[in-house]
Write a protein that holds these residues in place. Structure first.
Motif, mmCIF file in Angstrom:
data_model
loop_
_atom_site.group_PDB
_atom_site.id
_atom_site.type_symbol
_atom_site.label_atom_id
_atom_site.label_comp_id
_atom_site.label_asym_id
_atom_site.label_seq_id
_atom_site.Cartn_x
_atom_site.Cartn_y
_atom_site.Cartn_z
ATOM 1 N N GLY A 16 31.698 -62.669 22.144
ATOM 2 C CA GLY A 16 32.579 -62.076 21.138
ATOM 3 C C GLY A 16 31.803 -61.555 19.938
ATOM 4 N N TYR A 17 30.825 -62.342 19.479
ATOM 5 C CA TYR A 17 30.012 -61.898 18.347
ATOM 6 C C TYR A 17 29.158 -60.683 18.705
ATOM 7 N N LEU A 18 28.632 -60.665 19.918
ATOM 8 C CA LEU A 18 27.851 -59.498 20.351
ATOM 9 C C LEU A 18 28.729 -58.255 20.419
ATOM 10 N N LEU A 19 29.935 -58.400 20.925
ATOM 11 C CA LEU A 19 30.852 -57.267 21.004
ATOM 12 C C LEU A 19 31.270 -56.806 19.613
ATOM 13 N N LEU A 20 31.489 -57.726 18.698
ATOM 14 C CA LEU A 20 31.823 -57.363 17.318
ATOM 15 C C LEU A 20 30.665 -56.613 16.661
ATOM 16 N N THR A 21 29.444 -57.079 16.870
ATOM 17 C CA THR A 21 28.271 -56.396 16.338
ATOM 18 C C THR A 21 28.156 -54.985 16.899
ATOM 19 N N LEU A 22 28.357 -54.841 18.202
ATOM 20 C CA LEU A 22 28.307 -53.525 18.834
ATOM 21 C C LEU A 22 29.383 -52.610 18.253
ATOM 22 N N THR A 23 30.569 -53.130 18.039
ATOM 23 C CA THR A 23 31.667 -52.338 17.490
ATOM 24 C C THR A 23 31.349 -51.856 16.076
ATOM 25 N N ILE A 24 30.865 -52.759 15.248
ATOM 26 C CA ILE A 24 30.538 -52.387 13.864
ATOM 27 C C ILE A 24 29.418 -51.353 13.828
ATOM 28 N N LEU A 25 28.382 -51.553 14.646
ATOM 29 C CA LEU A 25 27.284 -50.583 14.688
ATOM 30 C C LEU A 25 27.749 -49.218 15.186
ATOM 31 N N PHE A 26 28.654 -49.204 16.163
ATOM 32 C CA PHE A 26 29.169 -47.935 16.669
ATOM 33 C C PHE A 26 29.969 -47.200 15.600
ATOM 34 N N VAL A 28 29.622 -47.543 12.317
ATOM 35 C CA VAL A 28 28.649 -47.077 11.320
ATOM 36 C C VAL A 28 27.929 -45.838 11.834
ATOM 37 N N PHE A 29 27.522 -45.863 13.100
ATOM 38 C CA PHE A 29 26.835 -44.719 13.701
ATOM 39 C C PHE A 29 27.735 -43.490 13.711
ATOM 40 N N SER A 30 29.000 -43.661 14.047
ATOM 41 C CA SER A 30 29.917 -42.528 14.156
ATOM 42 C C SER A 30 30.204 -41.877 12.804
ATOM 43 N N PHE A 31 30.377 -42.676 11.764
ATOM 44 C CA PHE A 31 30.757 -42.127 10.472
ATOM 45 C C PHE A 31 29.582 -41.697 9.604
ATOM 46 N N THR A 32 28.425 -42.296 9.794
ATOM 47 C CA THR A 32 27.302 -41.988 8.909
ATOM 48 C C THR A 32 26.229 -41.129 9.560
ATOM 49 N N GLY A 33 26.247 -41.000 10.869
ATOM 50 C CA GLY A 33 25.197 -40.247 11.546
ATOM 51 C C GLY A 33 23.887 -41.007 11.606
ATOM 52 N N TRP A 34 23.952 -42.332 11.457
ATOM 53 C CA TRP A 34 22.774 -43.192 11.532
ATOM 54 C C TRP A 34 22.054 -42.959 12.862
ATOM 55 N N PRO A 35 20.755 -42.704 12.835
ATOM 56 C CA PRO A 35 20.031 -42.383 14.082
ATOM 57 C C PRO A 35 19.677 -43.633 14.876
ATOM 58 N N GLY A 36 20.669 -44.329 15.371
ATOM 59 C CA GLY A 36 20.416 -45.575 16.087
ATOM 60 C C GLY A 36 20.950 -45.578 17.493
ATOM 61 N N LEU A 40 22.132 -48.855 19.987
ATOM 62 C CA LEU A 40 23.440 -48.958 20.637
ATOM 63 C C LEU A 40 23.297 -49.058 22.148
ATOM 64 N N MET A 41 22.388 -48.285 22.727
ATOM 65 C CA MET A 41 22.192 -48.336 24.179
ATOM 66 C C MET A 41 21.657 -49.692 24.613
ATOM 67 N N ILE A 42 20.676 -50.208 23.894
ATOM 68 C CA ILE A 42 20.088 -51.500 24.259
ATOM 69 C C ILE A 42 21.108 -52.628 24.088
ATOM 70 N N LEU A 43 21.862 -52.586 23.004
ATOM 71 C CA LEU A 43 22.868 -53.622 22.767
ATOM 72 C C LEU A 43 23.990 -53.551 23.808
ATOM 73 N N THR A 44 24.402 -52.348 24.174
ATOM 74 C CA THR A 44 25.442 -52.195 25.196
ATOM 75 C C THR A 44 24.957 -52.712 26.540
#
Length: 84
Positions: A16-26, A28-36, A40-44
């Motif tokens: 659950g914590y891993l999925l929450l982290t992935l969701t938050i990072l996604f 952040v990536f979607s709204f800010t254009g963070w080059p990560g 995201l691929m490794i975490l997924t």
């Protein structure tokens, strides 16, 4: 002996914590254009590999079928790694 009984709960909570982290990072990536994209691929991929052994039979089969089908479509299109 009590830690043996807590093992499934700990695995479930960590997933659950891993999925929450992935969701938050996604988000952040979607709204800010963070080059990560790589993060995201490794975490997924890590989350899928970590969760697969603990899934029930039907979700395990569906996840495997969707992953295989997605890879077949991806490689059939001759797309580059950056598109992935």
């Amino acid at each position: 002996m009590e830690t043996v009984n807590k093992w499934p709960a700990r695995v479930s909570i960590s997933r659950g914590y891993l999925l929450l982290t992935l969701t938050i990072l996604f988000i952040v990536f979607s709204f800010t254009g963070w080059p990560g994209e790589q993060v995201l691929m490794i975490l997924t991929g890590g989350l899928i590999l970590y969760s697969l052994p603990f899934m029930a039979f039907f979700p395990k089969i569906m996840t495997s079928i969707l992953l295989i089908t997605g890879h077949i479509v991806f490689f059939a299109q001759d797309l580059g790694f950056t598109y992935w």
